[in-house]
Design a protein around this motif. Structure first.
Motif, PDB file in Angstrom:
ATOM      1  N   ILE A 128      46.609  43.070  29.922  1.00 26.01           N
ATOM      2  CA  ILE A 128      45.148  42.914  29.935  1.00 26.01           C
ATOM      3  C   ILE A 128      44.459  44.274  29.835  1.00 26.01           C
ATOM      4  CG2 ILE A 128      43.182  42.117  31.298  1.00 26.01           C
ATOM      5  CD1 ILE A 128      45.078  40.031  32.566  1.00 26.01           C
ATOM      6  N   ASN A 129      44.958  45.259  30.585  1.00 26.45           N
ATOM      7  CA  ASN A 129      44.354  46.595  30.582  1.00 26.45           C
ATOM      8  C   ASN A 129      44.397  47.265  29.213  1.00 26.45           C
ATOM      9  OD1 ASN A 129      43.493  46.802  33.216  1.00 26.45           O
ATOM     10  ND2 ASN A 129      45.398  47.672  33.967  1.00 26.45           N
ATOM     11  N   SER A 130      45.423  46.972  28.435  1.00 25.67           N
ATOM     12  CA  SER A 130      45.586  47.636  27.141  1.00 25.67           C
ATOM     13  C   SER A 130      44.422  47.346  26.187  1.00 25.67           C
ATOM     14  CB  SER A 130      46.915  47.223  26.494  1.00 25.67           C
ATOM     15  OG  SER A 130      46.919  45.847  26.160  1.00 25.67           O
ATOM     16  N   PHE A 131      43.758  46.194  26.361  1.00 24.43           N
ATOM     17  CA  PHE A 131      42.628  45.846  25.496  1.00 24.43           C
ATOM     18  C   PHE A 131      41.369  46.660  25.818  1.00 24.43           C
ATOM     19  CE2 PHE A 131      45.360  42.183  24.974  1.00 24.43           C
ATOM     20  CZ  PHE A 131      45.188  41.843  23.635  1.00 24.43           C
ATOM     21  N   ALA A 132      41.333  47.289  27.000  1.00 22.17           N
ATOM     22  CA  ALA A 132      40.136  48.038  27.412  1.00 22.17           C
ATOM     23  C   ALA A 132      40.245  49.529  27.125  1.00 22.17           C
ATOM     24  CB  ALA A 132      39.885  47.824  28.910  1.00 22.17           C
ATOM     25  N   ILE A 133      41.411  50.003  26.693  1.00 27.17           N
ATOM     26  CA  ILE A 133      41.630  51.442  26.542  1.00 27.17           C
ATOM     27  C   ILE A 133      40.695  52.067  25.514  1.00 27.17           C
ATOM     28  CG2 ILE A 133      43.284  53.194  25.787  1.00 27.17           C
ATOM     29  CD1 ILE A 133      45.487  51.543  27.132  1.00 27.17           C
ATOM     30  N   ILE A 134      40.581  51.462  24.340  1.00 28.29           N
ATOM     31  CA  ILE A 134      39.733  52.028  23.282  1.00 28.29           C
ATOM     32  C   ILE A 134      38.247  51.973  23.630  1.00 28.29           C
ATOM     33  CG2 ILE A 134      39.001  51.820  20.871  1.00 28.29           C
ATOM     34  CD1 ILE A 134      41.751  53.090  21.263  1.00 28.29           C
ATOM     35  N   PRO A 135      37.697  50.806  24.052  1.00 27.14           N
ATOM     36  CA  PRO A 135      36.274  50.793  24.431  1.00 27.14           C
ATOM     37  C   PRO A 135      35.953  51.800  25.527  1.00 27.14           C
ATOM     38  CG  PRO A 135      37.100  48.555  24.222  1.00 27.14           C
ATOM     39  CD  PRO A 135      38.292  49.441  24.123  1.00 27.14           C
ATOM     40  N   ARG A 136      36.836  51.917  26.512  1.00 28.99           N
ATOM     41  CA  ARG A 136      36.596  52.868  27.606  1.00 28.99           C
ATOM     42  C   ARG A 136      36.612  54.306  27.087  1.00 28.99           C
ATOM     43  NH1 ARG A 136      40.056  51.009  31.054  1.00 28.99           N
ATOM     44  NH2 ARG A 136      38.626  49.831  32.379  1.00 28.99           N
ATOM     45  N   ALA A 155      33.039  43.461  37.759  1.00 29.80           N
ATOM     46  CA  ALA A 155      34.455  43.159  37.978  1.00 29.80           C
ATOM     47  C   ALA A 155      34.817  43.240  39.451  1.00 29.80           C
ATOM     48  CB  ALA A 155      35.318  44.138  37.177  1.00 29.80           C
ATOM     49  N   SER A 156      34.255  44.220  40.138  1.00 27.16           N
ATOM     50  CA  SER A 156      34.538  44.403  41.562  1.00 27.16           C
ATOM     51  C   SER A 156      34.045  43.217  42.385  1.00 27.16           C
ATOM     52  CB  SER A 156      33.876  45.700  42.052  1.00 27.16           C
ATOM     53  OG  SER A 156      34.169  45.935  43.401  1.00 27.16           O
ATOM     54  N   VAL A 157      32.819  42.776  42.079  1.00 30.87           N
ATOM     55  CA  VAL A 157      32.230  41.648  42.816  1.00 30.87           C
ATOM     56  C   VAL A 157      32.995  40.353  42.527  1.00 30.87           C
ATOM     57  CG1 VAL A 157      30.180  40.200  43.072  1.00 30.87           C
ATOM     58  CG2 VAL A 157      29.941  42.688  42.947  1.00 30.87           C
ATOM     59  N   ALA A 158      33.245  40.082  41.235  1.00 27.56           N
ATOM     60  CA  ALA A 158      33.921  38.838  40.845  1.00 27.56           C
ATOM     61  C   ALA A 158      35.325  38.759  41.436  1.00 27.56           C
ATOM     62  CB  ALA A 158      33.993  38.746  39.321  1.00 27.56           C
ATOM     63  N   SER A 159      36.082  39.848  41.326  1.00 30.27           N
ATOM     64  CA  SER A 159      37.458  39.846  41.844  1.00 30.27           C
ATOM     65  C   SER A 159      37.470  39.757  43.366  1.00 30.27           C
ATOM     66  CB  SER A 159      38.204  41.107  41.393  1.00 30.27           C
ATOM     67  OG  SER A 159      37.578  42.274  41.886  1.00 30.27           O
ATOM     68  N   GLY A 160      36.490  40.411  43.994  1.00 28.48           N
ATOM     69  CA  GLY A 160      36.413  40.375  45.454  1.00 28.48           C
ATOM     70  C   GLY A 160      36.115  38.989  45.994  1.00 28.48           C
ATOM     71  N   LEU A 181      44.248  40.985  39.125  1.00 26.38           N
ATOM     72  CA  LEU A 181      44.229  40.411  37.778  1.00 26.38           C
ATOM     73  C   LEU A 181      42.809  40.073  37.330  1.00 26.38           C
ATOM     74  CD1 LEU A 181      47.377  38.083  37.743  1.00 26.38           C
ATOM     75  CD2 LEU A 181      47.098  40.335  36.689  1.00 26.38           C
ATOM     76  N   THR A 182      41.999  39.569  38.247  1.00 28.97           N
ATOM     77  CA  THR A 182      40.600  39.267  37.915  1.00 28.97           C
ATOM     78  C   THR A 182      39.850  40.545  37.560  1.00 28.97           C
ATOM     79  OG1 THR A 182      40.628  37.386  39.449  1.00 28.97           O
ATOM     80  CG2 THR A 182      38.472  38.176  38.728  1.00 28.97           C
ATOM     81  N   MET A 183      40.104  41.595  38.331  1.00 30.12           N
ATOM     82  CA  MET A 183      39.492  42.894  38.055  1.00 30.12           C
ATOM     83  C   MET A 183      39.850  43.363  36.646  1.00 30.12           C
ATOM     84  SD  MET A 183      37.852  45.650  39.468  1.00 30.12           S
ATOM     85  CE  MET A 183      38.176  45.640  41.222  1.00 30.12           C
ATOM     86  N   ASN A 184      41.134  43.323  36.303  1.00 28.12           N
ATOM     87  CA  ASN A 184      41.597  43.739  34.975  1.00 28.12           C
ATOM     88  C   ASN A 184      40.936  42.915  33.869  1.00 28.12           C
ATOM     89  OD1 ASN A 184      44.977  44.081  36.267  1.00 28.12           O
ATOM     90  ND2 ASN A 184      43.347  45.594  36.199  1.00 28.12           N
ATOM     91  N   ALA A 185      40.904  41.594  34.050  1.00 29.28           N
ATOM     92  CA  ALA A 185      40.381  40.686  33.018  1.00 29.28           C
ATOM     93  C   ALA A 185      38.890  40.890  32.779  1.00 29.28           C
ATOM     94  CB  ALA A 185      40.664  39.243  33.413  1.00 29.28           C
ATOM     95  N   VAL A 186      38.114  40.979  33.850  1.00 25.59           N
ATOM     96  CA  VAL A 186      36.655  41.141  33.711  1.00 25.59           C
ATOM     97  C   VAL A 186      36.321  42.487  33.067  1.00 25.59           C
ATOM     98  CG1 VAL A 186      34.465  41.317  34.968  1.00 25.59           C
ATOM     99  CG2 VAL A 186      36.145  39.580  35.628  1.00 25.59           C
TER     100      VAL A 186
END
Length: 497
Positions: A128-136, A155-160, A181-186
């Motif tokens: 999941i994290n690999s999809f965020a590398i370029i945008p970040r 992401a912090s609020v949703a995963s929490g 996992l929720t944090m990574n996905a969001v």
């Protein structure tokens, strides 16, 4: 002059949004961590702690140093981004397969059967994290942390919320897995949607070789650094109980809230900014010196103060079941005082393109750390000895980091020590006074905490003013516009009434 002012505004804006991002994100996670700590057992956190090193190494390999290479490049093409994107996805899938197959062996190593399924599920986050590398990387290259701040907070609020709900439902350690996992996905989803970037159907070996030529040394040094930072989870998990590791895991997480927030803020913003100055020897030295002094002025008292109030803070916030983590937390805060200084010095090597020195430096520090760990285990110093090694190693590593960066920008170790020593000693003196006051003046944890915090702030400001430490004036100058806006807003509201 106009270009310089633009860069200054960009830097300040980046710092504010990056700091806001990390404070919001870390602050949200800190609150969730407190709630979960009250609902779960130390053993639950210990089980996750046993897996951390494997997940961290996997994420480092997936990135492979390409993020820093892309940020450093003056001109990056669509083909460059697409090439890195496909590489990241392919590597993440391969790493997940390795972890999936290795899960039973890791479980056996720790003698914890439940780890097999935990590893197989939690490791999905690597993909999941690999999809965020370029945008970040794109947002960071532009020193645009506004979008990242909003995404990370969401992401912090949703995963929490999901994690607390899972813990309330009695899912135990799995609530921590759901949270991660929720944090990574969001984060991955919203960063991708915010950037609105799609890869081209292209993979260039020329782009790969150019970027990897710089990034591979950072990959190796990053792997060493990841092992370096997570090796204690492995050793404590293997040698001691899950409960002991749970104490250490949360002590590490809570000490990181302050130290890593400021460190990550400075590192994220100063790297692209200093990269833009890499051809101007004088400007890069002056900018670096101002940044490092301001960093020390802020982080030293925060970490020393948190160490001083650790007892009442943990008792009040987490409860008596976590009393065993107090001493670990205090020692990690002392080690954490130097984290921003380490990060800034290492940034200089990356800015200068000296990924070779970066690699040699990490190898040297790893050798020293291994020797210290060996001695702690040989002399049977226990967990306290291992945590003590972290403190000692942080100060030894500072010499290595400053030595090499000093050669790149002519800012010697002696100069850095001279600039930082006054505020460091003032912070330690303040921390000691705060700790002693709390020991003898109050019985109630709440009143003790309130008094200690007030005393610490007053003492640090008073001593800094007495010693005429310039950074105090800089902080006040930065705060004045904000205070004026607040004052103006209040007066406007009163007039309306």
């Amino acid at each position: 002059m106009e270009k310089q002012n633009s860069l200054k505004k960009k830097t300040i804006s980046g710092l504010l949004w990056s700091f806001g991002d990390l404070v919001g994100n870390q602050g949200g996670q800190f609150i969730i961590q407190i709630v979960l700590a009250r609902m779960l057992l130390p053993e639950d956190f210990g089980l996750i702690g046993m897996i951390l090193i494997f997940v961290a190494i996997s994420n480092s390999i997936t990135d492979s140093g390409f993020t820093q290479a892309l940020i450093r490049e003056q001109k990056v093409t669509q083909t460059d981004y697409s090439t890195v994107f496909y590489f990241n996805i392919a590597v993440s899938l391969f790493i997940y397969a390795v972890l999936y197959l290795a899960a039973p062996a890791i479980s056996s190593f720790y003698s914890q059967p439940e780890l097999t399924m935990l590893i197989r599920v939690l490791s999905i986050g690597v993909i999941i994290n690999s999809f965020a590398i370029i945008p970040r990387a794109m947002f960071t290259k532009e020193v645009n942390f506004k979008v990242q701040a909003k995404v990370n907070l969401t992401a912090s609020v949703a995963s929490g919320v999901l994690a607390v709900g899972a813990a309330f439902a009695g899912l135990g350690v799995w609530s921590l897995v759901i949270r991660q996992l929720t944090m990574n996905a969001v984060q991955s989803l919203f960063l991708s949607l915010s950037r609105k970037w799609l890869p081209s159907l292209a993979f260039s070996w020329k782009s790969f070789k150019r970027l990897f030529g710089f990034g591979w040394k950072l990959l190796v040094s990053g792997l060493i650094d990841t092992i370096y930072n997570n090796i204690f989870f492995l050793i404590i998990g293997k040698q001691y109980s899950a409960r002991s590791l749970g104490f250490y895991t949360n002590a590490s997480k809570f000490s990181d809230v302050a130290a890593q927030t400021l460190t990550a803020t400075l590192q994220r913003v100063t790297y692209p900014v200093l990269s833009s100055l890499q051809e101007d020897e004088n400007r890069i030295k002056q900018a670096f010196r101002k940044i490092i002094k301001l960093s020390g002025f802020i982080i030293f008292p925060i970490m020393a103060g948190i160490a001083a109030i650790a007892g009442p803070l943990i008792h009040l916030v987490l409860g008596e079941q976590w009393a065993g983590m107090v001493i670990y937390f205090q020692l990690l805060c002392i080690a954490g005082m130097l984290y921003p200084i380490h990060a800034l010095n290492l940034n200089i090597l990356q800015v200068r393109g000296r990924s070779d020195l970066f690699l040699y430096l990490e190898i040297a520090k790893m050798v020293v750390l291994s020797l210290l760990i060996f001695l702690a285990i040989w002399f049977k110093l226990g967990i306290m000895g291992l945590v003590g090694v972290i403190v000692l190693d942080s100060y030894v590593a500072l010499y290595f980091n400053t030595y090499f960066s000093a050669r790149e920008i002519s800012y010697s170790i002696k100069e850095q020590i001279k600039d930082l020593l006054p505020m460091y000693l003032v912070s330690l003196a303040m921390g000691f006074a705060v700790y002693m006051a709390g020991e003898y003046l109050f019985e109630s944890d709440l009143w003790k905490l309130l008094f200690q915090i007030s005393l610490g702030i007053a003492l640090y400001i008073a001593i800094s003013k007495l010693l005429r430490i310039q950074e105090l004036t800089i902080i006040f100058d930065l705060l004045k516009p904000m205070l004026k806006k607040i004052s103006f807003a209040k007066s406007s509201d009163i007039k309306k009434v």
